[in-house]
Design a protein around this motif. Structure first.
Motif, mmCIF file in Angstrom:
data_model
loop_
_atom_site.group_PDB
_atom_site.id
_atom_site.type_symbol
_atom_site.label_atom_id
_atom_site.label_comp_id
_atom_site.label_asym_id
_atom_site.label_seq_id
_atom_site.Cartn_x
_atom_site.Cartn_y
_atom_site.Cartn_z
ATOM 1 N N GLY A 47 -4.218 12.000 -12.004
ATOM 2 C CA GLY A 47 -3.660 13.129 -12.723
ATOM 3 C C GLY A 47 -3.693 14.434 -11.964
ATOM 4 O O GLY A 47 -3.047 15.407 -12.376
ATOM 5 N N THR A 49 -2.826 17.301 -9.297
ATOM 6 C CA THR A 49 -1.568 17.730 -8.678
ATOM 7 C C THR A 49 -1.859 18.674 -7.521
ATOM 8 O O THR A 49 -2.913 19.318 -7.474
ATOM 9 C CB THR A 49 -0.644 18.435 -9.686
ATOM 10 N N GLN A 82 5.685 19.162 -4.726
ATOM 11 C CA GLN A 82 4.579 18.951 -5.666
ATOM 12 C C GLN A 82 4.223 17.473 -5.680
ATOM 13 O O GLN A 82 5.093 16.611 -5.808
ATOM 14 C CB GLN A 82 4.942 19.416 -7.076
ATOM 15 N N THR A 84 1.627 14.394 -7.305
ATOM 16 C CA THR A 84 0.783 14.024 -8.445
ATOM 17 C C THR A 84 0.132 12.665 -8.182
ATOM 18 O O THR A 84 0.813 11.715 -7.759
ATOM 19 C CB THR A 84 1.608 13.938 -9.744
ATOM 20 N N ASP A 86 -0.931 9.392 -9.470
ATOM 21 C CA ASP A 86 -0.585 8.595 -10.643
ATOM 22 C C ASP A 86 -1.640 7.555 -10.975
ATOM 23 O O ASP A 86 -1.842 7.219 -12.151
ATOM 24 C CB ASP A 86 0.769 7.902 -10.421
ATOM 25 N N TYR A 96 0.750 7.702 -5.719
ATOM 26 C CA TYR A 96 1.105 9.074 -6.043
ATOM 27 C C TYR A 96 2.619 9.237 -6.012
ATOM 28 O O TYR A 96 3.338 8.447 -5.382
ATOM 29 C CB TYR A 96 0.432 10.066 -5.090
#
Length: 300
Positions: A47, A49, A82, A84, A86, A96
Motif C-alpha cells: 500500500g 506509494t 507514482q 504503489t 500492491d 508494484y
C-alpha cells in the motif's frame, strides 16, 4: 536522406530516453566488503506509494557524411511517476504498479525553440502510461507489463511493447550474498531497445550502510556489435545499421530498503555511436557523440 536522418535522430533520442528490456541479467559479487555483513533485501510495505521526478538533460554533436555539424543541446525532459506497492509475498517477492502522471520539456538555455514543440508533443504521449512489475526481494524482475494510454500513436505503442519488464532497471539490483560497507557487485545485462541489442555492465559499490539507508556509487559501460536497427516509426523504405556503440558513465544513488526506487540518484553518461542510414536510394554514414545526465528525486 537528410529528412530521414532527422526523423531517425528523433528515434535515437527516444531510445536513449526510455529503458529497454533486459533479456539476460546476472549479478556477481566482486567483494563482500568489511565490517558487519548481511543479505540486503527490499522490504516495502503493501500500500505504500512513492512519487519521483526524473529529469534528463542531453547534448549531442553530429558528423554526417564526413562533415561535422554544430553541437545541439536538447531541452531538459521531465517526467513524474507514482509507484504503489500492491503486494509483498511471504517469500519476499514484490508486486508494484506505476503511472506516469506528467511528461514535458523545460525551457533550456541554448536550445533551439524549434526543437521544443515536437519533443513536447512526443513526450505528452507518455502521460497516462501504466504498468506493473513483480521482482524478487533483491530487485530481480520476474514479470511485468506496460499499458499505453488511449490515443498513443503506433510507434509509441510499439515502444511500450519493447519496454515490458524494464522498470526494474531504474533501481539497483542487490546481491543474494552477505555484504558490508565497501562491497562491490557486477550487473551484466543484455538489453534490447528500439531494435538494438546492447551489452551493459554496471559495477556497484556500497559506499555506506546505516540501518536500511545506503549510498551506492556505480560505473557503467555499454557496447554493441554491428547490427541492423529496426526502430518503430522508421519511414517506408528507410533502413539503418549500427556500426559501433561505446558508452561510459558514473553515478550516485541514495536508497532505503523500505522502498523499491532510489530516493535520490544522478547518472552521467558519454556515448559515441556510429551508424549508416539509407533512404530514397541514398545512403550516409553518421556519427553521434552524446552527453547525458539523468536525475531522480523523491517528491514528498
Amino acid at each position: 536522406v537528410k529528412t530521414f536522418v532527422r526523423g531517425f535522430l528523433a528515434l535515437v533520442v527516444l531510445a536513449v530516453a526510455t529503458p529497454g528490456l533486459a533479456t539476460e541479467s546476472t549479478v556477481e559479487v566482486l567483494s563482500n566488503g568489511s565490517g558487519a555483513r548481511r543479505v540486503l533485501s527490499f522490504t516495502p510495505t503493501k500500500g505504500a506509494t512513492q512519487t519521483d521526478k526524473m529529469t534528463m538533460t542531453m547534448g549531442m554533436a553530429m558528423e554526417m557524411g564526413g562533415r561535422e555539424m554544430p553541437p545541439n543541446n536538447m531541452p531538459a525532459m521531465v517526467m513524474v511517476m507514482q509507484t504503489t506497492i500492491d503486494d509483498v509475498a511471504a517469500n519476499g517477492d514484490i508486486t508494484y504498479s506505476f503511472v506516469l502522471t506528467d511528461a514535458t520539456v523545460e525551457e533550456t538555455e541554448g536550445v533551439n525553440p524549434m526543437v521544443m514543440a515536437p519533443m513536447r508533443a512526443q513526450l505528452a504521449q507518455l502521460v497516462g502510461l501504466k504498468g506493473s512489475s513483480t521482482t524478487t526481494a533483491q530487485g530481480r524482475v520476474l514479470s511485468g507489463n506496460f499499458e499505453p494510454p488511449d490515443g498513443a500513436d503506433p510507434a509509441i505503442k510499439e515502444m511500450y511493447t519493447r519496454m515490458e519488464s524494464s522498470l526494474g532497471q531504474m533501481s539497483a539490483p542487490l546481491p543474494d550474498k552477505k555484504v558490508g560497507q565497501g562491497a562491490q557487485w557486477l550487473l551484466r545485462q543484455k538489453i534490447t531497445n528500439q531494435g538494438m541489442t546492447i551489452d551493459q555492465n554496471v559495477t556497484y559499490t556500497l559506499d555506506s550502510l546505516s540501518g536500511d539507508d545506503m549510498e551506492l556509487s556505480m560505473v557503467l559501460t555499454q557496447t554493441a556489435d554491428p547490427q541492423a536497427i529496426e526502430a518503430p516509426g522508421m519511414p517506408p523504405g528507410g533502413s539503418a545499421r549500427l556500426l559501433s556503440l561505446d558508452t561510459s558513465g558514473t553515478g550516485k544513488l541514495k536508497m532505503n530498503l523500505g522502498t523499491i526506487l532510489p530516493t535520490e540518484s544522478n547518472v552521467d553518461t558519454k556515448s559515441n555511436m556510429k551508424m549508416s542510414v539509407s533512404a530514397d536510394g541514398q545512403s550516409m554514414e553518421m556519427g553521434m557523440k552524446m552527453d547525458m545526465r539523468m536525475e531522480l528525486a523523491l517528491q514528498e
